[in-house]
Design an enzyme around this catalytic site. Structure first.
Site, PDB file in Angstrom:
ATOM      1  N   TRP A 130       8.254  28.653 -20.806  1.00  0.00           N
ATOM      2  CA  TRP A 130       8.291  27.226 -20.446  1.00  0.00           C
ATOM      3  C   TRP A 130       9.595  26.933 -19.706  1.00  0.00           C
ATOM      4  O   TRP A 130      10.671  27.341 -20.160  1.00  0.00           O
ATOM      5  CB  TRP A 130       8.189  26.398 -21.733  1.00  0.00           C
ATOM      6  N   ASP A 211       7.685  28.843 -31.009  1.00  0.00           N
ATOM      7  CA  ASP A 211       7.420  27.529 -30.426  1.00  0.00           C
ATOM      8  C   ASP A 211       5.925  27.263 -30.562  1.00  0.00           C
ATOM      9  O   ASP A 211       5.105  27.968 -29.975  1.00  0.00           O
ATOM     10  CB  ASP A 211       7.859  27.532 -28.942  1.00  0.00           C
ATOM     11  N   LYS A 246       0.591  17.192 -28.430  1.00  0.00           N
ATOM     12  CA  LYS A 246      -0.714  17.532 -27.850  1.00  0.00           C
ATOM     13  C   LYS A 246      -1.828  17.394 -28.881  1.00  0.00           C
ATOM     14  O   LYS A 246      -2.856  16.803 -28.613  1.00  0.00           O
ATOM     15  CB  LYS A 246      -0.725  18.960 -27.292  1.00  0.00           C
TER      16      LYS A 246
END
Ligand code: LMR
Length: 396
Positions: A130, A211, A246
């Site tokens: 990311w 993560d 999310k």
């Protein structure tokens, strides 16, 4: 004070939001930032969230400070969600889960904790990772390096290369993993590979940091915590940064958590005290509105069931879009093979385009992707997919 200060370029992902908003082309498509979208292009508020928020507002009697741990019910429920309802790690008192303002803050608190505890530690992340990992860890003073991960030719995992590289990591090193739905490439280890990766972590003694921003979007809420649970079973210490942005679709509410697994209960309590002292010097205390909603959902069987059905529906829609997109591209006459789209998971995949081709998509077609040609599959719908494929054929 600011006379020598120059503006910095926009963030590689967030910058797309503003550029897209300013574009007046009616056919524009935002394939940039990772948010779920429905068939109409909207990012809906989940029904479970709507219901829980009503309860929260109806029952809340004060907005006074809650203190550094934030919403205790949220922390407990998130711990159970991540480590399992019957988790030995929780029963042994080895883990503390503490809410943070989003998953990004969880990563930053984790980075601050590493730096505070062992300033000489470095962090190894997958290549690629990311974009904000690359900014966040060095900003916290942690040197970053990478291990091989994505095979650009076959759009697959470089599993053997990754394992070879990780054999060189050991005590004092932190290795960052994506629990599921790898951001940006969409390629994840399978369950058997996670077994071997977690064995290797235990054998070599490096500290895994996981993560977990897309829990529920790869195989399911329970299934997607496999890596975290295996690491926690096999390794004495694990750091987990999770996000509810999310899977609860509460993006702007900024809800996340940091979980620290320690060797024993006493050490977990010590680490929690350090975290509170680190966050006190940063944002002082976390916000409670979003976590309050999730606390209510996860403590109600009915709302939890509704929420799980909503997560499953989001995952199924994205998987359906992956299949349709791969089939339509193949039927369009484009000779490049995009069948990998169907094999990958989560919101993201790389299209394998050059920066110049990405620029053409934007300038000629008002189609916005990250410069790396990462696309958010959830942004496709019946109304924009054919237009996108025409544009793709042109730039290819
Ligand atoms: C993304 O990668 O698009 C998301 O995680 C949103 C963000 O903050 O970058």
């Amino acid at each position: 004070m600011f006379e020598h200060l120059n503006a910095v370029p926009p963030d590689p992902i967030l910058g797309i939001l503003a550029a897209y908003a300013a574009d007046t082309n009616p056919r524009k498509i935002d394939l940039g930032i990772g948010v779920y979208r429905d068939e109409t292009g909207n990012t809906p508020i989940l029904q479970s969230v709507v219901k829980a928020e009503k309860t929260l507002i109806a029952t809340q009697t004060t907005k006074s400070y809650l203190g550094p741990p934030g919403v205790a019910g949220f922390n407990d429920a998130m711990g159970e969600l991540i480590f399992g309802h019957d988790s030995d790690t929780i029963k042994q008192g080895r883990v503390r889960t503490i809410q943070t303002p989003g998953g990004t803050a969880a990563l930053r608190v984790g980075a601050d904790l590493i730096r505070h505890t062992r300033p000489e530690s470095g962090i190894w992340a997958s290549d690629p990772t990311w974009a904000n990992h690359l900014a966040l860890f060095p900003a916290a003073g942690l040197p970053m390096d990478s291990y091989p991960y994505f095979d650009e030719i076959n759009s697959d995992l470089r599993y053997e290369d990754m394992m070879e590289a990780l054999k060189n990591r050991g005590a004092g090193d932190v290795v960052l993993f994506h629990a599921c739905c790898h951001n940006p490439c969409g390629v994840s280890p399978d369950p058997a590979q996670w077994e071997s990766i977690t064995d290797l972590a235990a054998e070599r003694g490096f500290t895994p940091m996981v993560d977990m921003a897309y829990m529920g979007f790869e195989r399911g809420v329970e299934e997607d915590s496999l890596a975290v649970r295996l690491f926690s079973k096999k390794c004495p210490e694990v750091i987990v940064a999770s996000s509810c942005s999310k899977n609860f679709a509460v993006y702007r509410e900024r809800v996340g958590a940091i979980s620290i697994v320690c060797e024993n209960e006493q050490k977990a309590a010590d680490v929690e005290s350090v975290i509170h002292s680190l966050t006190r010097k940063n944002y002082s205390m976390p916000p409670t509105h979003g976590p309050g909603i999730i606390d209510i959902i996860l403590h109600s069987d009915e709302l939890t069931e509704l929420w799980l059905s909503e997560v499953n529906a989001m995952r199924n829609r994205i998987n359906g879009l992956r299949k349709t997109l791969a089939e339509k591209i193949s039927a369009s006459g484009i000779s490049k093979d995009f069948s990998f789209l169907e094999r990958q998971s989560g919101m993201f995949s790389f299209l394998g385009l050059s920066v110049e081709q990405v620029g053409r998509l934007k300038n000629e077609f008002a189609i916005y992707t990250v410069n790396s040609a990462r696309v958010n599959i959830a942004s496709f719908n019946d109304g924009n997919m054919d237009y996108f494929i025409e544009a793709l054929a042109t730039v290819l």
